[in-house]
Write an enzyme that holds these catalytic residues in place. Structure first.
Site, PDB file in Angstrom:
ATOM      1  N   GLY A 185      -3.860 -10.659  14.638  1.00  5.27           N
ATOM      2  CA  GLY A 185      -3.047 -11.375  13.687  1.00  5.27           C
ATOM      3  C   GLY A 185      -2.310 -10.603  12.697  1.00  5.27           C
ATOM      4  O   GLY A 185      -2.137 -11.234  11.335  1.00  5.27           O
ATOM      5  N   LYS A 203       7.351  -2.343   1.418  1.00  3.60           N
ATOM      6  CA  LYS A 203       6.438  -2.418   0.176  1.00  3.60           C
ATOM      7  C   LYS A 203       6.631  -1.231  -0.373  1.00  3.60           C
ATOM      8  O   LYS A 203       6.364  -1.165  -1.770  1.00  3.60           O
ATOM      9  CB  LYS A 203       4.987  -2.362   1.026  1.00  3.60           C
TER      10      LYS A 203
HETATM   11  N1  HSE Z   1       1.984  -6.728   9.124  1.00  3.58           N
HETATM   12  C1  HSE Z   1       1.609  -6.175   8.134  1.00  3.58           C
HETATM   13  C2  HSE Z   1       0.529  -5.053   8.230  1.00  3.58           C
HETATM   14  C3  HSE Z   1       0.896  -7.407   7.148  1.00  3.58           C
HETATM   15  O1  HSE Z   1       0.188  -4.817   9.461  1.00  3.58           O
HETATM   16  O2  HSE Z   1       0.356  -4.525   7.322  1.00  3.58           O
HETATM   17  C4  HSE Z   1       0.685  -7.296   5.833  1.00  3.58           C
HETATM   18  O3  HSE Z   1       1.727  -6.964   4.917  1.00  3.58           O
END
Ligand code: HSE
Length: 434
Positions: A185, A203
């Protein structure tokens, strides 16, 4: 004092976690915020079995929350760029504060959203958008406010880090590990966002803006994924004393700002090189504080909820303050943002790991050294492996000193043109982070 009423839009992993944390820690949170916080409405298309919502009103339409006159703060946890964008603009138009965990939304539409929020005198908080439960936005925006930030580098995608860790520790193949990350998940709805570096670039764009006081410019971020990495390179890197991480790097230079996400060799003895599995870490180097490192869970139900609720507490404390006295969205006053340009990748500088597959002939190494030295590229270390049985080729591994990307591209083209070099030269950037 009356409790602050919030509406949660989206009751998936993060929405469910936010509801549960708000309920479980209601008393502690109220003691911090100075008022109770009541979830007055939830918008969700289906219930979350991990969440006991009791008598809280639930609607299927997120805009019911944005238009609900009782709601003071809208928590946007639906993700994506389109509906979330409309929802946030509607909430702002209706004079509501917003808390969001949506990195894509902030990286792509943040400049517009913050301008609208300023017009309306409302707060848009987004701690959970970067590195899940690590309060790195607050640390850079407030805790490091004295510093001129030189650079930051982060492992800011848990899925990618999990894949690289499993490849290194267990020699597992890329595709196999990705499937497991999806089952856990952590992966984005479209996992190419994770493995191609798009999620990390969202990010990084946000981190760079608050570190350097520049507008959000996601379209100028360079992204390179981890899909082409082989276990051979992971192992050669290890033999040279490095680990390969999918790193987001933002660096201030005189010519502009480097904004890049790519696989990177980091010396194995750096703390950040030892951040494994789905964990995230961000290193920030400021002129006064030196290097600082922020580590923790970068995704997941309650870690991300921790950041959402912390933002909510901040909003509750600041909502009665004069908007001029609040912490600016991007850390710097909006009329003081800098237009220092983002550099294209060929103008960025890095050290490089090169793997050359060469025929086992005398003089190949000398030709390679000549091509590099003619372009002013200094070799830091070199390792020649034994002839590989299956193809009779010799892998030659080099690590260079820092050089302009355009120079290394030129050198690689010349190396690939040599008769004794077979196939493409593998190139991975190297960062010392010291
Ligand atoms: N898909 C992202 C990760 C989730 O794997 O870090 C959190 O932003």
């Amino acid at each position: 004092m009356k409790p602050v009423k919030v509406g949660i839009c989206g009751l998936g992993t993060v929405g469910g976690g936010t509801f549960n944390v708000l309920k479980r820690n209601a008393e502690e949170i109220a003691r911090r915020a100075g008022r109770g916080i009541e979830v007055a409405q939830i918008a969700a298309r289906r219930p979350n079995p991990k969440c006991e919502t009791g008598s809280t009103p639930i609607t299927a339409d997120i805009f019911d929350v944005a238009n609900n006159p009782e709601i003071d703060v809208v928590i946007e946890l639906i993700g994506g760029y389109t509906l979330a964008h409309e929802l946030v603009l509607k909430a702002i138009e209706n004079g509501k504060h917003v808390v969001t965990a949506n990195k894509a939304l902030i990286a792509v539409h943040g400049n517009e959203i913050f301008a609208k929020a300023r017009e309306k005198g409302v707060i848009v908080a987004f701690e959970a958008a970067v590195a899940g439960g690590i309060p790195v936005i607050k640390a850079i925006r407030e805790g490091l406010a004295a510093n001129r930030i030189n650079w930051l580098a982060g492992i800011i995608n848990g899925t990618g880090n999990f894949i690289l860790t499993e490849m290194r520790e267990k020699g597992r193949a890329f595709a196999d590990v990705l499937k497991e990350a999806q089952a856990l998940g952590y992966a984005e709805a479209d996992p190419t966002f994770d493995v191609e570096g798009i999620d990390a670039a969202h990010k990084l764009t946000i981190l760079a803006s608050i570190a350097f006081g520049i507008p959000l410019q996601f379209d100028k971020a360079y992204t390179e994924g981890i899909t082409q990495l082989t276990t051979a390179d992971v192992n050669y890197a290890e033999a040279l004393g490095y680990r390969i991480k999918h790193l987001g790097v933002a660096r201030r230079t005189d010519k502009g700002i480097e904004l890049r996400v790519h696989p990177t060799l980091i010396p194995a003895d750096r703390l950040i090189a030892n951040v494994n599995g789905v964990m995230n870490a961000v290193m920030v180097n400021g002129d006064a504080a030196g290097s600082t490192l922020f580590y923790g869970a970068g995704a997941g139900m309650e870690p991300t909820a921790s950041s959402v609720v912390a933002d909510l507490v901040d909003v509750v404390r600041a909502m009665t303050a004069d908007p001029e006295n609040r912490v600016p969205h991007l850390a710097f006053q909006p009329d003081s943002l800098s237009d220092h340009p983002i550099l294209t990748i060929d103008a960025c500088e890095s050290a490089y790991y090169l793997r050359i597959q060469a025929k086992d002939h005398p003089g190949v190494l000398a030709q390679v050294a000549t091509i590099l030295s003619e372009r002013g590229i200094n070799i830091e270390s070199i390792m020649q492996m034994e002839v590989e049985e299956h193809d009779g080729l010799v892998p030659m591994i080099l690590v260079t000193h820092r050089v302009l990307e355009s120079r290394i591209i030129e050198a690689i083209a010349a190396l690939e043109a040599l008769d004794d070099v077979v196939g493409n030269v593998v190139r991975i950037r190297v960062e010392q982070l010291n």
